[in-house]
Design an enzyme around this catalytic site. Sequence first.
Site, PDB file in Angstrom:
ATOM      1  N   GLU A  99       0.903  -0.999   0.027  1.00 32.78           N
ATOM      2  CA  GLU A  99       0.290   0.109   0.358  1.00 32.78           C
ATOM      3  C   GLU A  99       0.743   1.054  -0.117  1.00 32.78           C
ATOM      4  OE1 GLU A  99      -3.584   0.622  -0.324  1.00 32.78           O
ATOM      5  OE2 GLU A  99      -3.177  -2.115  -0.638  1.00 32.78           O
ATOM      6  N   HIS A 155      -0.947  -7.526  10.069  1.00 35.53           N
ATOM      7  CA  HIS A 155      -2.199  -8.417   7.904  1.00 35.53           C
ATOM      8  C   HIS A 155      -1.187  -9.147   8.147  1.00 35.53           C
ATOM      9  CE1 HIS A 155      -3.575  -6.990   4.605  1.00 35.53           C
ATOM     10  NE2 HIS A 155      -4.978  -7.026   4.884  1.00 35.53           N
TER      11      HIS A 155
END
Length: 274
Positions: A99, A155
């Site tokens: 990201e 994550h």
Amino acid sequence: MENFRNQNEIGEKEVLVVSFGTTFAETRQKTIGAIEEAVEKAFPDWSVRRAFTSGMIRSRLANRDGIEIDGPEEALERAVRNGVKELIVQPTHLMDGREYNKLMEILARYVPRFEKVSVGLPLLSSPEDFTAVAAAIRNHLPVEEENTAVVLMGHGTDVPSNAVYAEMQSVLNEGDEDEQEYFIGTVEGTPTVTDILTEIWNSAMYLDIVLAPFMIVAGDHATNDLAGDEEESWKTIFINHGYRVTTQLQGIGEWPEIRELFAKHALEAVPYHI
């Protein structure tokens, strides 16, 4: 009322705080919103604006709740339209993973449209960051009873920056691999919950497990994958192996130490060069 920070009339100086995003309103305000407020306090003469990198989250917020959140490109276009000259981009990502790298690729296309562009680092970017975050974890998730382990859910990613989880676990346990109190697993990387469970089981040291997210926001992963009642949830897996399990569902973005560290990174932002 939540401030979605998508206003115009920005002025010539903007700090754009970029997060993955979440559809969970309460945790969004306690984490992302609180981080933005900490940055705003650190930059009293600047406008602070918001962007979410997740298109799925932005779409769901728009369709379900009627909430419009800028993506990175929309936020940068808004800054250009508003005549911003000096821009700081501060991501709220844990690491420089996919990201973060996507964000830098987008930002590169916009650099020529501002007089000055600077970027703040992700949360875990230096040895000092690891030390500060470890201290925050031990403060908010202390191990106060014997035979107890704190298991944190990250994550995870399939890029080299996934190594931050092992480094964070090492710092949390002060390098003593024989008496670990903290373990970090991931949803989409390594180590997996099976890896962590095997390590805890083989040690035969623990009776109680405290589960908590190692994520900025306690969203879907924390609510369902970590603490849900489904067979695949981490809570159910540990219970089925005979452990007493408690959960703490606070995103680490709720902690003042984490918010201040992001504000510090924004203050230390370095010029971005293509």
